[in-house]
Design an enzyme around this catalytic site. Structure first.
Site, PDB file in Angstrom:
ATOM      1  CG  ASP A   1      14.380  -1.107  -0.923  1.00 47.91           C
ATOM      2  OD1 ASP A   1      13.491  -0.352  -1.164  1.00 47.91           O
ATOM      3  OD2 ASP A   1      14.684  -2.065  -1.433  1.00 47.91           O
TER       4      ASP A   1
ATOM      5  NE  ARG B   1       4.527   5.495  -0.992  1.00 42.71           N
ATOM      6  CZ  ARG B   1       3.878   6.825  -1.449  1.00 42.71           C
ATOM      7  NH1 ARG B   1       3.050   7.684  -0.680  1.00 42.71           N
ATOM      8  NH2 ARG B   1       4.159   7.382  -2.582  1.00 42.71           N
ATOM      9  N   PRO B   2       9.163   1.391   1.170  1.00 47.19           N
ATOM     10  CG  PRO B   2      10.171  -0.487   0.371  1.00 47.19           C
ATOM     11  CD  PRO B   2       8.533   0.273   0.668  1.00 47.19           C
TER      12      PRO B   2
ATOM     13  CG  ASP C   1      -0.734   8.580  -7.898  1.00 46.96           C
ATOM     14  OD1 ASP C   1      -0.687   7.640  -7.247  1.00 46.96           O
ATOM     15  OD2 ASP C   1      -0.165   9.497  -7.899  1.00 46.96           O
TER      16      ASP C   1
ATOM     17  NE  ARG D   1       7.784   7.528  -0.935  1.00 45.67           N
ATOM     18  CZ  ARG D   1       8.731   6.258  -0.415  1.00 45.67           C
ATOM     19  NH1 ARG D   1       8.369   6.076   0.904  1.00 45.67           N
ATOM     20  NH2 ARG D   1       9.280   5.626  -1.084  1.00 45.67           N
TER      21      ARG D   1
ATOM     22  CG  ASN E   1       3.180  13.126  -7.831  1.00 47.96           C
ATOM     23  OD1 ASN E   1       3.281  13.649  -6.535  1.00 47.96           O
ATOM     24  ND2 ASN E   1       2.677  11.768  -7.942  1.00 47.96           N
TER      25      ASN E   1
ATOM     26  CB  ILE F   1       1.758   0.775  -7.979  1.00 50.27           C
ATOM     27  CG1 ILE F   1       1.494   0.724  -9.589  1.00 50.27           C
ATOM     28  CG2 ILE F   1       3.072   1.530  -7.744  1.00 50.27           C
ATOM     29  CD1 ILE F   1       2.976   0.327 -10.264  1.00 50.27           C
TER      30      ILE F   1
HETATM   31  C1  UD1 Z   1       5.329   8.178  -6.860  1.00 57.44           C
HETATM   32  C2  UD1 Z   1       4.325   9.158  -6.704  1.00 57.44           C
HETATM   33  C3  UD1 Z   1       2.827   8.516  -6.258  1.00 57.44           C
HETATM   34  C4  UD1 Z   1       2.764   7.479  -7.165  1.00 57.44           C
HETATM   35  C5  UD1 Z   1       3.744   6.432  -7.502  1.00 57.44           C
HETATM   36  C6  UD1 Z   1       3.688   5.494  -8.535  1.00 57.44           C
HETATM   37  C7  UD1 Z   1       5.669  11.358  -6.143  1.00 57.44           C
HETATM   38  C8  UD1 Z   1       5.653  12.018  -5.060  1.00 57.44           C
HETATM   39  N1  UD1 Z   1       4.857  10.230  -5.798  1.00 57.44           N
HETATM   40  O1  UD1 Z   1       5.681   7.531  -5.675  1.00 57.44           O
HETATM   41  O2  UD1 Z   1       2.009   9.551  -6.462  1.00 57.44           O
HETATM   42  O3  UD1 Z   1       1.706   6.734  -6.851  1.00 57.44           O
HETATM   43  O4  UD1 Z   1       5.140   7.332  -7.758  1.00 57.44           O
HETATM   44  O5  UD1 Z   1       3.318   5.960  -9.683  1.00 57.44           O
HETATM   45  O6  UD1 Z   1       6.029  11.523  -7.226  1.00 57.44           O
HETATM   46  N2  UD1 Z   1       9.605   0.862  -3.941  1.00 57.44           N
HETATM   47  C9  UD1 Z   1      10.448   0.042  -3.045  1.00 57.44           C
HETATM   48  N3  UD1 Z   1      11.558   0.715  -2.735  1.00 57.44           N
HETATM   49  C10 UD1 Z   1      12.011   1.890  -3.086  1.00 57.44           C
HETATM   50  C11 UD1 Z   1      11.293   2.625  -3.586  1.00 57.44           C
HETATM   51  C12 UD1 Z   1      10.023   1.961  -4.198  1.00 57.44           C
HETATM   52  O7  UD1 Z   1      10.203  -1.282  -2.974  1.00 57.44           O
HETATM   53  O8  UD1 Z   1      13.127   2.281  -2.625  1.00 57.44           O
HETATM   54  C13 UD1 Z   1       8.287   0.250  -4.199  1.00 57.44           C
HETATM   55  C14 UD1 Z   1       7.281   0.822  -3.589  1.00 57.44           C
HETATM   56  O9  UD1 Z   1       6.854   0.471  -2.473  1.00 57.44           O
HETATM   57  C15 UD1 Z   1       6.061   0.645  -4.691  1.00 57.44           C
HETATM   58  C16 UD1 Z   1       6.955   0.712  -5.855  1.00 57.44           C
HETATM   59  O10 UD1 Z   1       8.175   0.429  -5.720  1.00 57.44           O
HETATM   60  O11 UD1 Z   1       5.512  -0.629  -4.546  1.00 57.44           O
HETATM   61  C17 UD1 Z   1       6.599   1.859  -6.778  1.00 57.44           C
HETATM   62  O12 UD1 Z   1       6.967   3.087  -5.737  1.00 57.44           O
HETATM   63  P1  UD1 Z   1       7.496   4.503  -6.407  1.00 57.44           P
HETATM   64  O13 UD1 Z   1       7.367   4.393  -7.969  1.00 57.44           O
HETATM   65  O14 UD1 Z   1       8.866   4.482  -5.823  1.00 57.44           O
HETATM   66  O15 UD1 Z   1       6.727   5.431  -5.813  1.00 57.44           O
HETATM   67  P2  UD1 Z   1       6.851   6.984  -5.363  1.00 57.44           P
HETATM   68  O16 UD1 Z   1       8.106   7.305  -6.032  1.00 57.44           O
HETATM   69  O17 UD1 Z   1       7.074   6.740  -3.934  1.00 57.44           O
END
Ligand code: UD1
Length: 441
Positions: free
Chosen positions: A124, A121-122, A305, A92, A23, A327
Site C-alpha cells: 500500500d 507484506r502489503p 533479517d 519480493r 537487497n 518488523i
Molecule cells: C526489505 C528487505 C528485507 C528486510 C526488510 C526490513 C529487500 C528486498 N528486502 O523488505 O530483507 O527484512 O526490508 O528491513 O530489500 N509495509 C507496509 N506497507 C508497505 C510496505 C511495507 O505495511 O507498502 C510494512 C511491512 O509489512 C513490514 C514493514 O512495513 O511490516 C517493513 O517492511 P519493508 O521495510 O517495506 O520491507 P521490504 O522492503 O519488503
C-alpha cells in the site's frame, strides 16, 4: 533436489570475502530502467533473485546480463510495461520495478510480488507514493494497473519507514518532473547506495540514508557504473556461524559501520571483535553468554533479517535470550526446525525466549525462508552429529556459494545436488543421514 549435509562441532578458521548486497543490488538493477543507455553494477552476487531481476528486465525489452560479478543493463529500448504474474512471484523485489517502469512508460501493470512469507507484506505504501506523484492506480482482473501521463514531483509522507517503499518512491521521483521530498523515509544503507547510483545517473538526490530524502527528477547520464555495497546480512550470517561453531573468522569486503547493531550484540555475547575499514574479525573461544534482549527495528536498529541468525548463535550462549520482532508478524518460522535440533525456544506472538546452552543435535530439517534457512546452517555448525537440510531454494535466493565458503574455512558442509546417494537412505526407506539417527525429523 539439493540438500546440505552438515557435520557440526568443527571450528571455523580463515577468511571469507563477503558478497555484494542482495537487497542493494535489486533496486540498483531496477534503476537501470530509468536510463536510455547502459548501467553497470559491479560486486553483484550470482543469486536466484538477481537472475529473476535479469529476467524481468529482459521481458521489458532491455538487454541484461550478469558476467564475472557485473550486471550490465542496456535499457535503450523498453518495449513492454507489464510484468507477468510468474515473474512477479519469483521475489519480493519485483515490486521495485514499478516506480521506474511507470516513470519510463507512463503505465505499469503488475501483480502481487513474491518473496519470503513473513506475515502480511502489503504494498500500500508503494502505491500511495505513486499516487502522490500523480499516478492513477486501479485493479483490473487481478492486476494492478498504474497510469500517469507524466509523473510530477510532490511531497510523499511514508506512514512507516518501509525500505522498499522508500526505494520505489525514490526511483519514481528520479523519473518524474520536478522535486519530490520523501519524509518518514527508511534509513537503511541500501537506500544510501541507491542514492549514490541515481546521483551518478545525473539525478539530484539529497539525504538518501536519512529520514528525509529529496529527489530532483531527471536522468541525464547515458552511462553509469556503480559498485554495490557489501551485504551486511551475509556478513552477519558468517559472523553468527563463527559464533555458533567457535574459531576465528575474518570477513573481507565488508563495512563494519553498517554492521554496528550486530557487532554490538556479538560483543555482548563475548566474541572478541576487531575491525578495520573493510574487514571484521570475530574470535570465539570458549562459552558465550546471552546478549540479553534483542529488539528488531528499522535501521539503525537491530536488523530483522539478522534475528534468526543471532538466535542460532544464542542457542550456544549461557543464559536466556529474549527476541522481540517488531518488523514482521511471522518471523519465527525457523523455530520448529531449531527445536527439532534440540533447541529450547518458547514463542509467543512477536516474542521468543531462547534458553541457551542446551546441547543441539543433527536432524533432517527444511528451510522455510531465506534467513531462517541460513540460521539452520549456523545451528547445524554448533550441533553434535549430522544435519540434513533441504529447502535450499530459499537460501539460494540470497547467498552465493554459502556451502563452499563455509567449507573453505573448515566447516563440515557438503552440498548434494540431484538424487540423494544411497548412504543417506535407511532400510525403511526413510531418508536420513546414516551417520547419526536424528532424534526428531
Ligand atoms: C526489505 C528487505 C528485507 C528486510 C526488510 C526490513 C529487500 C528486498 N528486502 O523488505 O530483507 O527484512 O526490508 O528491513 O530489500 N509495509 C507496509 N506497507 C508497505 C510496505 C511495507 O505495511 O507498502 C510494512 C511491512 O509489512 C513490514 C514493514 O512495513 O511490516 C517493513 O517492511 P519493508 O521495510 O517495506 O520491507 P521490504 O522492503 O519488503
Amino acid at each position: 533436489m539439493s540438500r546440505l549435509i552438515i557435520t557440526g562441532k568443527r571450528e571455523l578458521h580463515g577468511e571469507i570475502p563477503v558478497q555484494g548486497a542482495k537487497n542493494g543490488v535489486l533496486p540498483l538493477m531496477a534503476s537501470s530502467l530509468l536510463s536510455h543507455g547502459v548501467t553497470v553494477i559491479d560486486n553483484c552476487p550470482d543469486l536466484t533473485d538477481v537472475r529473476a531481476a535479469l529476467d524481468i528486465l529482459r521481458h521489458l525489452g532491455c538487454r541484461a546480463a550478469l558476467e564475472k560479478g557485473a550486471v550490465t543493463v542496456d535499457a535503450s529500448d523498453v518495449t513492454c510495461c507489464e510484468i507477468p504474474d510468474a515473474l512477479m512471484r519469483r521475489m519480493r523485489s519485483s515490486v521495485m520495478f514499478l516506480g521506474p517502469l511507470l516513470a519510463r512508460c507512463g503505465r505499469a501493470v503488475i501483480t502481487a510480488p513474491g518473496g519470503c512469507e513473513l506475515g502480511p507484506r502489503p504494498i500500500d505504501l508503494h502505491l500511495a507514493a505513486m499516487a502522490a506523484l500523480g499516478a492513477d492506480v486501479r485493479e483490473e482482473d487481478g492486476s494492478l494497473v498504474l497510469t500517469a501521463g507524466r509523473l510530477t514531483g510532490a511531497p510523499i509522507r511514508l506512514a512507516l519507514p518501509s525500505v522498499g517503499a522508500t526505494e520505489n518512491a525514490m526511483l519514481a521521483a528520479a523519473g518524474a518532473e520536478g522535486v519530490t521530498v520523501i519524509t518518514g523515509a527508511a534509513r537503511e544503507p541500501e537506500i544510501r547506495d541507491l542514492g549514490a547510483l541515481l546521483t551518478k545517473m545525473g539525478v539530484r538526490v539529497h539525504g538518501a540514508g536519512t529520514s528525509t530524502v529529496t529527489v530532483e527528477g531527471g536522468v541525464k547520464a547515458p552511462f553509469a557504473r556503480h559498485r554495490a555495497l557489501p551485504d551486511r546480512i551475509a556478513a552477519a550470517t558468517y559472523l553468527c556461524c563463527a559464533a555458533a561453531a567457535g574459531g576465528e573468522l575474518t570477513l573481507t569486503n565488508t563495512d563494519p559501520d553498517d554492521l554496528r547493531p550486530v557487532l554490538a550484540a556479538l560483543d555482548r555475547m563475548g566474541a572478541a571483535l576487531k575491525t578495520t575499514g573493510d574487514t571484521v574479525t570475530a574470535a570465539v573461544h570458549g562459552p558465550l553468554r546471552s546478549p540479553g534482549t534483542v529488539v528488531t527495528g528499522p535501521h539503525p536498529g537491530f536488523p530483522t533479517d539478522a534475528q534468526p541468525l543471532l538466535m542460532a548463535a544464542a542457542l550456544r550462549a549461557e543464559g536466556t535470550t529474549a527476541f522481540v520482532e517488531n518488523i514482521f508478524e511471522n518471523r519465527f518460522r525457523h523455530v520448529p526446525a531449531l527445536r527439532a535440533m534440540g533447541a529450547d525456544i518458547a514463542v509467543e506472538g512477536r516474542g521468543a525466549l531462547v534458553r541457551g546452552g542446551v546441547p543441539l543435535h543433527g536432524a533432517r530439517v527444511e528451510a522455510t525462508d531465506l534467513r531462517g534457512g541460513a540460521a539452520l546452517v549456523a545451528a547445524a555448525l554448533a550441533a553434535e552429529g549430522v544435519t540434513d537440510l533441504g529447502g535450499l531454494a530459499h537460501i539460494d535466493r540470497g547467498y552465493e556459494n554459502l556451502a563452499g565458503l563455509l567449507h573453505s574455512v573448515g566447516a563440515g558442509i557438503e552440498r548434494i545436488d540431484g538424487k540423494e546417494p544411497e548412504r543417506w537412505k535407511t532400510t525403511e526407506g526413510r531418508k536420513t543421514p546414516a551417520a547419526r539417527e536424528p532424534a526428531s525429523t
